[in-house]
Design an enzyme around this catalytic site. Sequence first.
Site, short mmCIF file in Angstrom:
data_model
loop_
_atom_site.label_atom_id
_atom_site.label_comp_id
_atom_site.label_asym_id
_atom_site.label_seq_id
_atom_site.Cartn_x
_atom_site.Cartn_y
_atom_site.Cartn_z
N SER A 542 0.85 -1.19 0.00
CA SER A 542 0.00 0.00 0.00
C SER A 542 0.89 1.24 0.00
O SER A 542 1.68 1.43 -0.92
CB SER A 542 -0.95 -0.03 1.20
OG SER A 542 -1.95 0.93 1.07
N HIS A 657 -8.04 -5.07 -0.76
CA HIS A 657 -6.75 -4.45 -0.47
C HIS A 657 -5.85 -5.38 0.34
O HIS A 657 -4.64 -5.15 0.44
CB HIS A 657 -6.96 -3.13 0.28
CG HIS A 657 -5.75 -2.26 0.30
ND1 HIS A 657 -5.00 -1.97 -0.82
CD2 HIS A 657 -5.13 -1.63 1.33
CE1 HIS A 657 -4.00 -1.19 -0.49
NE2 HIS A 657 -4.05 -0.97 0.81
#
Length: 685
Positions: A542, A657
């Site tokens: 991320s 995610h």
Amino acid sequence: MTPSVPQETSPSLDDPYLWLEEVDGERARAWVEDRKRAAEAELEAQDGYPALAARLRAILDSTDRIPYGRCHGGLLYNFWRDAGHPRGLWRRTTLDEYRKEAPSWDILIDLDLLARDEGENWVWGGVTWLEPGGERCLVSLSRGGGDAHAVREFDVAARTFVQGGFTLPEAKSDVAWIDHDTLFVGTDFGPGSLTESGYPRIVKAWRRGTPLSEAATVFEAGFDDLSVSAWRDATPGFEREFVQRQIGFYSSELFLRRDGVLIKVPKPEDANAFAVRDQLVIELRSSWEIGGRSYPQGALLAAGFDAHLEGTAQFEPLFLPSPTTSLDGLTVTRDALLLTILDKVKNRLVELRRSGEKWQARDVDLPAIGSLESWAFDRVDSNHYFLTTTGFTEPSTLYLIEAGKDMREPLKAMPAFFDAEGLQVHQFEATSKDGTRVPYFAVMRRDTRLDGDNPTVLYGYGGFEVSLKPSYGALSGAAWLESGGVYVVANIRGGGEFGPGWHQAALKEHRQRAFDDFIAVAEDLIERGISSPRRLGIMGGSNGGLLVGAVLTQRPELFNAVVCQVPLLDMRRYHQLLAGASWMGEYGDPDDPAEWAWIGRYSPYHQVRADQCYPRVLFTTSTRDDRVHPGHARKMAARMLDQGHPVLYWENLDGGHAGAADNAQTARMWALTWTFLQRQLRDQP
């Protein structure tokens, strides 16, 4: 290597890889499948891969893991996955039963059966309870593990979804109960109802039995705000309704909703504020002067809730930071506040109680093991709370404690999933480019020779106030530490390890400081003889994917392997992709030429060069990631491949995610990752 000045002014026209942003485009999916097959063919053919994948899957499926629970109505609720239930079970039990080695669980939802019966790829998203003690909840489910969820009302007593009950289609919704027949709802109501970041812009009050289209508007935020939400504090005697306008990632306005009227709660725009019974608690991100006193950033303050609205409150500091301490968490019980303090990147616990009109503090007697996490058993009716302790080499232990006492009742303990015999945890400091001392942890064998020949993985994040603390990594321990690898965690600026100032030091135009800190740790590892460029790899996901992507392009000679997971990489277009606009408070606005001038200097997608020599990179992401667009990893990999650089690319279909949606996918993703690192840092001559 000095990053070049970005030249692109029309990125949509100049970017030859825009087609890879079409998540389910036929050409893009064909490219993804080709690259994924190539990565799997290479890595899964390695001798150690099958055994490693099987071992990681066994760890994830182990029934000896701690079944963490949350209390509602006196019962403990847990969501559990194992080999027989890959999608998971939502279940509950009593505290007395939970104390047993093998508790008897009451299963409420079998997600595998539900997904099979409905022909859906459901992934669990959690529940929102009707408080206090109600038998109804809202269950959130996503298709494939993304941030967008479908919401359904569930009757716990009847063990069934409520026919004709509250339901919402899949969206990035925010829902909360007002009472049995009314919800606060922020969702996709149609055109114009979402912010530029893709989150709810409008919150409404929705009555049971009425169409959602007839729900009454409570508040509308701006299109350029991040989001809006509303909730009800159901604490008996202190029932209140709140609305929060989230202006940016670090700025908000809080309103008390009384008799349908919104009353603004005075606070600094960048501070967090919430009610605890008759008190208003405020956590500061910047210094604040009020009532003739000045309070520093990172402080936690409390005052009478009603008195503050009337302008007569005197705030009392509950926590004041020092150069080495910051507030890491807060737990509320019936009569106490428990503050988790981060002190030199290790936790301790402080208990606060009100005595008359003052707060009294005491340190809770706990082992100095590394990391602590606490949460209330029942914040309304009980002073009991749960506490976990963990360290790099110490498996987690779960305790039940009563506020006011130090005696701990051990409830559950995670077994040792890897052999930590002979391992030692060191805390070192590196000196960054501007002279800042940057701490980092290094886990290695006691007999490690400082000859630079030790395979080492350096992990970092450095953003969004996230603190990287000591924790037990069962998968990394089994895959890396047990076989003699060195594992390093860098506490660089941009994180929250030393409070808001440590985070703000790497915001926007100062982002390069986070990269400089990470580079300094890498150089320090080499200088100490712990590792060398041949043996050193870096990993991040991320925002950490942006970190390793930037460092890859700036100092490629320092590393021999890069694992870049669910990353941001195209910083020219990040704010136009999915939730990207919500992060402009962290990175800045690339449409502003002045800000693009410094964003572009580190944007990995714009800094990678054909004439440079880079270490091998493994990119991993998920097709169903609806937070950080998979186009970032796709485009970076494609550009590097076309420039002739050594790249592997693996994209999982599911997982959001997190990159994986169940234990099988998670085991495969990490087995591929650690096999890549083993091959790059150990095996090759």
